[in-house]
Design a protein around this motif. Structure first.
Motif, PDB file in Angstrom:
ATOM      1  N   ARG A   1      -5.246  19.151 -25.708  1.00 30.44           N
ATOM      2  CA  ARG A   1      -6.169  19.932 -26.541  1.00 30.44           C
ATOM      3  C   ARG A   1      -6.644  21.143 -25.745  1.00 30.44           C
ATOM      4  O   ARG A   1      -5.904  22.074 -25.560  1.00 30.44           O
ATOM      5  N   SER A   2      -7.883  21.113 -25.307  1.00 35.54           N
ATOM      6  CA  SER A   2      -8.419  22.155 -24.430  1.00 35.54           C
ATOM      7  C   SER A   2      -9.616  21.573 -23.692  1.00 35.54           C
ATOM      8  O   SER A   2     -10.156  20.532 -24.072  1.00 35.54           O
ATOM      9  N   LEU A   3     -10.045  22.251 -22.644  1.00 33.76           N
ATOM     10  CA  LEU A   3     -11.193  21.765 -21.881  1.00 33.76           C
ATOM     11  C   LEU A   3     -12.472  21.764 -22.711  1.00 33.76           C
ATOM     12  O   LEU A   3     -13.380  20.991 -22.459  1.00 33.76           O
ATOM     13  N   ALA A   4     -12.552  22.639 -23.697  1.00 35.28           N
ATOM     14  CA  ALA A   4     -13.755  22.745 -24.524  1.00 35.28           C
ATOM     15  C   ALA A   4     -13.735  21.806 -25.731  1.00 35.28           C
ATOM     16  O   ALA A   4     -14.687  21.778 -26.508  1.00 35.28           O
ATOM     17  N   ASP A   5     -12.685  21.036 -25.883  1.00 36.86           N
ATOM     18  CA  ASP A   5     -12.579  20.127 -27.022  1.00 36.86           C
ATOM     19  C   ASP A   5     -13.694  19.077 -26.959  1.00 36.86           C
ATOM     20  O   ASP A   5     -13.998  18.559 -25.884  1.00 36.86           O
ATOM     21  N   PRO A   6     -14.314  18.764 -28.086  1.00 35.19           N
ATOM     22  CA  PRO A   6     -15.406  17.779 -28.089  1.00 35.19           C
ATOM     23  C   PRO A   6     -15.012  16.415 -27.511  1.00 35.19           C
ATOM     24  O   PRO A   6     -15.833  15.756 -26.857  1.00 35.19           O
ATOM     25  N   GLU A   7     -13.782  15.997 -27.712  1.00 35.02           N
ATOM     26  CA  GLU A   7     -13.340  14.706 -27.165  1.00 35.02           C
ATOM     27  C   GLU A   7     -13.291  14.760 -25.640  1.00 35.02           C
ATOM     28  O   GLU A   7     -13.680  13.802 -24.970  1.00 35.02           O
ATOM     29  N   VAL A   8     -12.847  15.872 -25.083  1.00 37.54           N
ATOM     30  CA  VAL A   8     -12.821  16.034 -23.625  1.00 37.54           C
ATOM     31  C   VAL A   8     -14.255  16.007 -23.082  1.00 37.54           C
ATOM     32  O   VAL A   8     -14.529  15.351 -22.072  1.00 37.54           O
ATOM     33  N   CYS A   9     -15.158  16.668 -23.766  1.00 41.58           N
ATOM     34  CA  CYS A   9     -16.570  16.670 -23.348  1.00 41.58           C
ATOM     35  C   CYS A   9     -17.165  15.272 -23.412  1.00 41.58           C
ATOM     36  O   CYS A   9     -17.909  14.860 -22.520  1.00 41.58           O
ATOM     37  N   ARG A  10     -16.818  14.515 -24.448  1.00 39.62           N
ATOM     38  CA  ARG A  10     -17.326  13.153 -24.595  1.00 39.62           C
ATOM     39  C   ARG A  10     -16.822  12.265 -23.451  1.00 39.62           C
ATOM     40  O   ARG A  10     -17.601  11.529 -22.833  1.00 39.62           O
ATOM     41  N   ILE A  11     -15.543  12.380 -23.145  1.00 36.24           N
ATOM     42  CA  ILE A  11     -14.982  11.595 -22.041  1.00 36.24           C
ATOM     43  C   ILE A  11     -15.627  12.020 -20.722  1.00 36.24           C
ATOM     44  O   ILE A  11     -15.949  11.175 -19.878  1.00 36.24           O
ATOM     45  N   SER A  12     -15.837  13.302 -20.544  1.00 38.05           N
ATOM     46  CA  SER A  12     -16.451  13.806 -19.327  1.00 38.05           C
ATOM     47  C   SER A  12     -17.862  13.241 -19.143  1.00 38.05           C
ATOM     48  O   SER A  12     -18.259  12.881 -18.034  1.00 38.05           O
ATOM     49  N   GLN A  13     -18.606  13.148 -20.227  1.00 36.74           N
ATOM     50  CA  GLN A  13     -19.954  12.580 -20.149  1.00 36.74           C
ATOM     51  C   GLN A  13     -19.907  11.107 -19.755  1.00 36.74           C
ATOM     52  O   GLN A  13     -20.718  10.648 -18.942  1.00 36.74           O
ATOM     53  N   ARG A  14     -18.959  10.369 -20.312  1.00 34.27           N
ATOM     54  CA  ARG A  14     -18.803   8.958 -19.943  1.00 34.27           C
ATOM     55  C   ARG A  14     -18.412   8.841 -18.476  1.00 34.27           C
ATOM     56  O   ARG A  14     -18.927   7.992 -17.748  1.00 34.27           O
ATOM     57  N   LEU A  15     -17.507   9.719 -18.037  1.00 34.32           N
ATOM     58  CA  LEU A  15     -17.079   9.734 -16.645  1.00 34.32           C
ATOM     59  C   LEU A  15     -18.271  10.011 -15.728  1.00 34.32           C
ATOM     60  O   LEU A  15     -18.462   9.322 -14.717  1.00 34.32           O
ATOM     61  N   ASP A  16     -19.079  10.994 -16.071  1.00 32.71           N
ATOM     62  CA  ASP A  16     -20.281  11.309 -15.284  1.00 32.71           C
ATOM     63  C   ASP A  16     -21.196  10.091 -15.167  1.00 32.71           C
ATOM     64  O   ASP A  16     -21.750   9.814 -14.094  1.00 32.71           O
ATOM     65  N   HIS A  17     -21.351   9.367 -16.267  1.00 29.43           N
ATOM     66  CA  HIS A  17     -22.200   8.176 -16.260  1.00 29.43           C
ATOM     67  C   HIS A  17     -21.696   7.158 -15.235  1.00 29.43           C
ATOM     68  O   HIS A  17     -22.477   6.641 -14.424  1.00 29.43           O
ATOM     69  N   TYR A  18     -20.405   6.877 -15.262  1.00 29.70           N
ATOM     70  CA  TYR A  18     -19.853   5.889 -14.341  1.00 29.70           C
ATOM     71  C   TYR A  18     -19.864   6.380 -12.892  1.00 29.70           C
ATOM     72  O   TYR A  18     -20.072   5.581 -11.976  1.00 29.70           O
ATOM     73  N   ILE A  19     -19.670   7.669 -12.687  1.00 28.42           N
ATOM     74  CA  ILE A  19     -19.770   8.209 -11.323  1.00 28.42           C
ATOM     75  C   ILE A  19     -21.196   8.044 -10.801  1.00 28.42           C
ATOM     76  O   ILE A  19     -21.410   7.641  -9.659  1.00 28.42           O
ATOM     77  N   ASN A  20     -22.182   8.333 -11.650  1.00 23.19           N
ATOM     78  CA  ASN A  20     -23.580   8.154 -11.243  1.00 23.19           C
ATOM     79  C   ASN A  20     -23.885   6.692 -10.935  1.00 23.19           C
ATOM     80  O   ASN A  20     -24.590   6.390  -9.961  1.00 23.19           O
TER      81      ASN A  20
END
Length: 50
Positions: free
Chosen positions: A22-41
């Protein structure tokens, strides 16, 4: 802790694959990124308490 690392790696791969399709700005990519941030934290919190 191993489970957190597995989840982080899984989400990282999923995010990169989705971004390629898709693209880096795609809402699904952003959603996955937020989940990833949560687990990294969560991982960083766990490491600090060792």
């Amino acid at each position: 802790m191993e489970e957190l690392l597995r989840k982080i790696e899984e989400l990282r791969r999923q995010m990169l694959q989705t971004a390629e399709e898709r693209s880096l700005a795609d809402p699904e990519v952003c959603r996955i990124s937020q989940r990833l941030d949560h687990y990294i934290n969560e991982y960083l919190k766990a490491v600090r308490t060792i």
